[in-house]
Scaffold this motif. Structure first.
Motif, PDB file in Angstrom:
ATOM      1  N   TYR A  59       1.480  15.272  -1.186  1.00 62.26           N
ATOM      2  CA  TYR A  59       0.124  14.760  -0.993  1.00 62.26           C
ATOM      3  C   TYR A  59       0.065  13.408  -0.282  1.00 62.26           C
ATOM      4  N   ILE A  60       1.207  12.835   0.061  1.00 66.18           N
ATOM      5  CA  ILE A  60       1.230  11.523   0.710  1.00 66.18           C
ATOM      6  C   ILE A  60       1.894  11.651   2.078  1.00 66.18           C
ATOM      7  N   PRO A  61       1.329  11.029   3.127  1.00 66.21           N
ATOM      8  CA  PRO A  61       1.902  11.121   4.477  1.00 66.21           C
ATOM      9  C   PRO A  61       3.346  10.642   4.528  1.00 66.21           C
ATOM     10  N   LEU A  62       4.113  11.249   5.424  1.00 66.05           N
ATOM     11  CA  LEU A  62       5.532  10.946   5.542  1.00 66.05           C
ATOM     12  C   LEU A  62       5.794   9.475   5.841  1.00 66.05           C
ATOM     13  N   GLU A  63       4.971   8.851   6.710  1.00 66.43           N
ATOM     14  CA  GLU A  63       5.180   7.450   7.066  1.00 66.43           C
ATOM     15  C   GLU A  63       5.085   6.549   5.843  1.00 66.43           C
ATOM     16  N   GLY A  94       0.792  -1.222   0.000  1.00 70.64           N
ATOM     17  CA  GLY A  94       0.000   0.000   0.000  1.00 70.64           C
ATOM     18  C   GLY A  94       0.822   1.269   0.000  1.00 70.64           C
ATOM     19  N   VAL A  95       2.040   1.213  -0.508  1.00 73.65           N
ATOM     20  CA  VAL A  95       2.877   2.398  -0.564  1.00 73.65           C
ATOM     21  C   VAL A  95       2.980   2.867  -2.001  1.00 73.65           C
ATOM     22  N   LEU A 101      14.148   9.094  -5.786  1.00 73.06           N
ATOM     23  CA  LEU A 101      14.157  10.107  -4.736  1.00 73.06           C
ATOM     24  C   LEU A 101      13.448  11.385  -5.176  1.00 73.06           C
ATOM     25  N   VAL A 102      13.682  11.788  -6.417  1.00 72.72           N
ATOM     26  CA  VAL A 102      13.026  12.993  -6.919  1.00 72.72           C
ATOM     27  C   VAL A 102      11.506  12.849  -6.868  1.00 72.72           C
ATOM     28  N   VAL A 103      11.011  11.717  -7.354  1.00 72.35           N
ATOM     29  CA  VAL A 103       9.568  11.495  -7.384  1.00 72.35           C
ATOM     30  C   VAL A 103       8.998  11.375  -5.967  1.00 72.35           C
ATOM     31  N   LEU A 104       9.693  10.663  -5.092  1.00 72.65           N
ATOM     32  CA  LEU A 104       9.195  10.476  -3.732  1.00 72.65           C
ATOM     33  C   LEU A 104       9.179  11.789  -2.956  1.00 72.65           C
ATOM     34  N   LEU A 105      10.182  12.630  -3.159  1.00 71.48           N
ATOM     35  CA  LEU A 105      10.189  13.926  -2.494  1.00 71.48           C
ATOM     36  C   LEU A 105       9.020  14.789  -2.966  1.00 71.48           C
ATOM     37  N   LEU A 106       8.738  14.766  -4.258  1.00 69.57           N
ATOM     38  CA  LEU A 106       7.585  15.508  -4.782  1.00 69.57           C
ATOM     39  C   LEU A 106       6.280  14.921  -4.264  1.00 69.57           C
ATOM     40  N   ILE A 109       5.591   7.458   2.722  1.00 68.29           N
ATOM     41  CA  ILE A 109       6.750   7.738   1.888  1.00 68.29           C
ATOM     42  C   ILE A 109       7.972   7.007   2.430  1.00 68.29           C
ATOM     43  N   GLY A 110       8.056   6.882   3.752  1.00 68.97           N
ATOM     44  CA  GLY A 110       9.182   6.173   4.353  1.00 68.97           C
ATOM     45  C   GLY A 110       9.267   4.736   3.901  1.00 68.97           C
ATOM     46  N   TYR A 111       8.130   4.046   3.852  1.00 70.11           N
ATOM     47  CA  TYR A 111       8.121   2.670   3.352  1.00 70.11           C
ATOM     48  C   TYR A 111       8.530   2.624   1.881  1.00 70.11           C
TER      49      TYR A 111
END
Length: 203
Positions: A169-173, A32-33, A160-165, A175-177
């Motif tokens: 709109y996505i919670p940090l937790e 679900g990430v 990393l570029v996409v995940l930082l952007l 994004i961490g997964y």
């Protein structure tokens, strides 16, 4: 290069695409990430600009494959067709059955790690054999070809570029997964691609 692909790379591309399909269906998709790379970019565009992933994914994948063809020639296209076609075939087969470990949906950390192992091993085999099962892989191979970097670094950079952007709109937790799974899978892809190569060729 001959227009007729060699048996060993074809076999490796099929094996890699089978591992990738199995892992994405049975493990990775259950976490679900979000994703890095092109898939994550399509989700980002859909959220903010309401662009359908069907169209944005098609355009971005096409551009990445075109770049790979320009840089690496017809052999890249042939083996990528094997890898991409094999992935679609194997995914269609595995999704005929229920996921083997549905309980992983409640364990995103474990699912992220195990999913990364399957993605890394599967894509790594395809890349080692000269094929790209997805546009992300074609882009990473093209950057690696241009710069001489080990392929793990283009994967990591684009993800990393996409995940930082996506933090917009996505919670940090969550994004961490995602960060965990893309870092692990990217490193494993680089390891599988360079395994057995002479020292200095894959650094």
């Amino acid at each position: 290069m001959s227009l007729f692909p060699s048996f060993r790379p074809v076999l490796l591309n099929l094996a890699g695409s089978a591992i990738l399909a199995f892992g994405l269906y049975n493990i990775h998709a259950l976490s679900g990430v979000t994703e890095g790379g092109i898939l994550g970019a399509t989700l980002l565009l859909h959220h903010w600009f309401h662009v359908s992933p069907a169209w944005s994914g098609l355009v971005m994948n096409a551009v990445c494959y075109l770049l790979g063809w320009k840089l690496m020639g017809a052999g890249f296209v042939l083996y990528s067709l094997v890898a991409g076609g094999g992935f679609s075939l194997f995914y269609a087969l595995v999704e005929m059955f229920p996921p083997l470990w549905p309980e992983l949906a409640q364990m995103p950390l474990l699912a992220s790690v195990l999913g990364a192992l399957f993605v890394g091993a599967g894509v790594g085999l395809c890349v080692r054999a000269g094929g790209a099962p997805g546009g992300d892989d074609a882009l990473a191979m093209s950057i690696s070809h241009l710069t001489g970097w080990n392929i793990r670094w283009p994967y990591l950079l684009s993800d990393l570029v996409v995940l930082l952007l996506s933090l917009s709109y996505i919670p940090l937790e969550r994004i961490g997964y995602s960060l965990l799974t893309v870092v692990l899978s990217g490193q494993l892809i680089g390891f599988v691609q360079g395994f057995g190569a002479k020292q200095g060729q894959s650094s």
